[in-house]
Write a protein that holds these residues in place. Structure first.
Motif, mmCIF file in Angstrom:
data_model
loop_
_atom_site.group_PDB
_atom_site.id
_atom_site.type_symbol
_atom_site.label_atom_id
_atom_site.label_comp_id
_atom_site.label_asym_id
_atom_site.label_seq_id
_atom_site.Cartn_x
_atom_site.Cartn_y
_atom_site.Cartn_z
ATOM 1 N N ILE A 34 0.837 -1.203 0.000
ATOM 2 C CA ILE A 34 0.000 0.000 0.000
ATOM 3 C C ILE A 34 0.868 1.248 0.000
ATOM 4 C CG2 ILE A 34 -1.685 1.301 1.351
ATOM 5 C CD1 ILE A 34 -2.785 -1.354 2.362
ATOM 6 N N ALA A 35 1.904 1.258 0.850
ATOM 7 C CA ALA A 35 2.779 2.419 0.935
ATOM 8 C C ALA A 35 3.494 2.672 -0.393
ATOM 9 C CB ALA A 35 3.802 2.212 2.055
ATOM 10 N N ARG A 36 3.933 1.626 -1.066
ATOM 11 C CA ARG A 36 4.607 1.793 -2.352
ATOM 12 C C ARG A 36 3.635 2.317 -3.409
ATOM 13 N NH1 ARG A 36 9.361 0.449 -4.273
ATOM 14 N NH2 ARG A 36 9.874 -0.688 -2.360
ATOM 15 N N ALA A 37 2.391 1.840 -3.356
ATOM 16 C CA ALA A 37 1.393 2.333 -4.307
ATOM 17 C C ALA A 37 1.087 3.801 -4.066
ATOM 18 C CB ALA A 37 0.110 1.506 -4.191
ATOM 19 N N VAL A 38 1.086 4.225 -2.805
ATOM 20 C CA VAL A 38 0.833 5.627 -2.478
ATOM 21 C C VAL A 38 1.973 6.511 -2.958
ATOM 22 C CG1 VAL A 38 0.572 7.277 -0.580
ATOM 23 C CG2 VAL A 38 -0.645 5.086 -0.505
ATOM 24 N N LEU A 39 3.205 6.075 -2.733
ATOM 25 C CA LEU A 39 4.373 6.882 -3.079
ATOM 26 C C LEU A 39 4.774 6.753 -4.547
ATOM 27 C CD1 LEU A 39 6.607 6.186 0.067
ATOM 28 C CD2 LEU A 39 5.214 8.219 -0.400
ATOM 29 N N GLY A 40 4.424 5.656 -5.162
ATOM 30 C CA GLY A 40 4.865 5.403 -6.533
ATOM 31 C C GLY A 40 5.805 4.212 -6.575
ATOM 32 N N MET A 41 5.820 3.519 -7.682
ATOM 33 C CA MET A 41 6.604 2.283 -7.785
ATOM 34 C C MET A 41 8.092 2.533 -7.726
ATOM 35 S SD MET A 41 4.195 0.235 -7.729
ATOM 36 C CE MET A 41 5.227 -1.226 -7.830
ATOM 37 N N ASN A 42 8.536 3.757 -7.968
ATOM 38 C CA ASN A 42 9.968 4.065 -7.935
ATOM 39 C C ASN A 42 10.436 4.582 -6.580
ATOM 40 O OD1 ASN A 42 10.275 3.390 -10.694
ATOM 41 N ND2 ASN A 42 9.594 5.443 -11.313
ATOM 42 N N ALA A 43 9.585 4.520 -5.576
ATOM 43 C CA ALA A 43 9.943 5.017 -4.252
ATOM 44 C C ALA A 43 11.058 4.170 -3.638
ATOM 45 C CB ALA A 43 8.718 5.001 -3.348
ATOM 46 N N ARG A 44 11.924 4.828 -2.884
ATOM 47 C CA ARG A 44 13.023 4.122 -2.234
ATOM 48 C C ARG A 44 12.508 3.300 -1.063
ATOM 49 N NH1 ARG A 44 16.992 8.893 -0.769
ATOM 50 N NH2 ARG A 44 14.982 9.620 0.096
ATOM 51 N N PRO A 45 13.163 2.192 -0.738
ATOM 52 C CA PRO A 45 12.711 1.327 0.359
ATOM 53 C C PRO A 45 12.567 2.065 1.687
ATOM 54 C CG PRO A 45 14.372 0.213 -0.947
ATOM 55 C CD PRO A 45 14.313 1.609 -1.455
ATOM 56 N N TYR A 82 -4.739 7.527 -0.443
ATOM 57 C CA TYR A 82 -4.250 8.013 -1.731
ATOM 58 C C TYR A 82 -4.611 9.475 -2.007
ATOM 59 C CZ TYR A 82 -3.427 3.075 -2.618
ATOM 60 O OH TYR A 82 -2.981 1.776 -2.519
ATOM 61 N N THR A 83 -5.845 9.866 -1.695
ATOM 62 C CA THR A 83 -6.283 11.225 -2.008
ATOM 63 C C THR A 83 -6.302 12.141 -0.793
ATOM 64 O OG1 THR A 83 -8.633 10.731 -1.655
ATOM 65 C CG2 THR A 83 -7.727 10.296 -3.851
ATOM 66 N N GLY A 84 -6.310 11.568 0.397
ATOM 67 C CA GLY A 84 -6.406 12.376 1.596
ATOM 68 C C GLY A 84 -7.816 12.821 1.929
ATOM 69 N N GLN A 85 -8.781 12.517 1.060
ATOM 70 C CA GLN A 85 -10.172 12.878 1.329
ATOM 71 C C GLN A 85 -10.713 12.049 2.480
ATOM 72 O OE1 GLN A 85 -12.962 11.822 -1.756
ATOM 73 N NE2 GLN A 85 -14.495 13.316 -1.083
ATOM 74 N N ASN A 89 -16.646 12.484 4.061
ATOM 75 C CA ASN A 89 -16.997 13.350 2.930
ATOM 76 C C ASN A 89 -17.255 12.540 1.665
ATOM 77 O OD1 ASN A 89 -16.835 15.679 4.441
ATOM 78 N ND2 ASN A 89 -14.697 16.106 3.891
ATOM 79 N N ALA A 90 -16.436 11.522 1.441
ATOM 80 C CA ALA A 90 -16.623 10.689 0.249
ATOM 81 C C ALA A 90 -17.966 9.972 0.289
ATOM 82 C CB ALA A 90 -15.484 9.677 0.134
ATOM 83 N N LEU A 91 -18.312 9.441 1.466
ATOM 84 C CA LEU A 91 -19.570 8.710 1.592
ATOM 85 C C LEU A 91 -20.778 9.638 1.546
ATOM 86 C CD1 LEU A 91 -18.645 6.140 4.391
ATOM 87 C CD2 LEU A 91 -18.982 5.669 1.963
ATOM 88 N N SER A 92 -20.633 10.865 2.027
ATOM 89 C CA SER A 92 -21.772 11.785 2.078
ATOM 90 C C SER A 92 -22.314 12.101 0.693
ATOM 91 C CB SER A 92 -21.369 13.081 2.782
ATOM 92 O OG SER A 92 -20.367 13.775 2.032
#
Length: 313
Positions: A34-45, A82-85, A89-92
């Protein structure tokens, strides 16, 4: 009666905890992904590891679930990874879309299933055979197949209704009705056919009781027997069927919202599950379970009121 309602409430609370914990457990253990998907596949370990800690994904399962449950009890369902929303709010903006489709379908299912079920049970003959055929057909054909056929027929061939999109009733009531008509019909066909068949069986069972034959022997009109006695005593199994229908409608809404591109809760749940957005998934699961439990609770309450025997269970 109060004891029965209290027992049902405790049972509903237990179901809520079991389902949410099971969902959380299924999504547990993929923190680095999940963390890699949030940061991007090229993120450092090292950046990935810091993100895992920042999101709280490094903690044990029970700790993570406890933190989520504590926040949920206070009204804080967290925010998207991912979006910080915020989940609230998203459900409303999405829950009203799904509820509009489900509630309208449920009301129409209740009205039509009672009408068709009683008619088939009382009249019999070809009416009964047609209902049983439609019940099998409606149950066998998935709602999304029906939805695709409806789009081709009424949105592409005849162009009388929109194929996709949603219009808020605050913008245009007529536009809102047009945008929800095809999704409601797609869900209604299967739910109505199944519920009508179940209600037919309940009415037939009630009609075979001794007290019904006694009422008829006393010269009481058939209309009075059906509407004052048979329907009342057939209400309990009918309400149970409608409660179960609510869950199937919420499940079917996930596919229907994809077909008609509706910005509803099902679409949000599907998208969030694909990217392991845990807070969003948990929020949609929580709302879904609450809706189902509320409907079941109201169904049990109505059954208790209509059927005095249920109060002693």
């Amino acid at each position: 009666m109060a004891l029965t309602l209290l027992r049902n409430f405790v049972r509903s609370l237990a179901v809520l905890l079991v389902v949410t914990f099971a969902t959380f457990s299924l999504m547990f253990g993929n923190g680095s992904g999940i963390a890699r998907a949030v940061l991007g596949m090229n993120a450092r370990p090292e950046d990935v590891q810091r993100e895992v800690i920042a999101l709280g994904l490094d903690q044990p399962l029970l700790v993570q679930y406890g933190n989520w449950l504590k926040g949920a009890l206070s009204g804080d369902l967290g925010a998207s990874f991912y979006t910080g929303q915020t989940v609230t709010n998203a459900l409303s903006s999405r829950v009203p879309v799904t509820l509009a489709i489900v509630v309208i379908t449920l009301v129409l299912t209740a009205a039509l299933s009672v009408l068709l079920g009683v008619t088939a049970a009382v009249k019999g003959g070809w009416v009964d055979r047609v209902l049983q055929f439609l019940s099998v057909l409606g149950t066998a054909v998935p709602a999304f197949i029906v939805a695709i056929v409806l789009v081709f027929a009424f949105a592409i061939a005849w162009r009388v209704l929109p194929a996709t999109g949603y219009v808020s009733p605050e913008i245009s009531v007529s536009g809102w009705l047009a945008s929800v008509t095809l999704p409601v019909v797609a869900l209604l066909i299967g739910s109505m056919a199944s519920a009508a068949a179940q209600f037919r069986t309940a009415v037939l069972d009630t009609l075979s009781r001794d007290y019904v034959r006694t009422l008829r022997a006393r010269g009481i009109s058939e209309r009075h027997v059906i509407f004052r006695h048979v329907l009342r005593n057939s209400a309990a199994p009918g309400l149970t069927v409608l409660s179960l229908t609510t869950f199937s409608l919420l499940g079917g809404a996930v596919f229907i919202e994809q077909v008609f591109a509706l910005p509803g809760m099902g679409q949000l749940a599907n998208q969030s599950a694909q990217i392991n957005d845990v807070p969003m998934v948990m929020g949609t699961v929580l709302v879904t379970i609450v809706i189902v439990l509320v409907v079941n609770f109201l169904g049990d309450l109505a059954t208790t009121v209509l059927n005095p025997k249920a109060r002693t269970r």
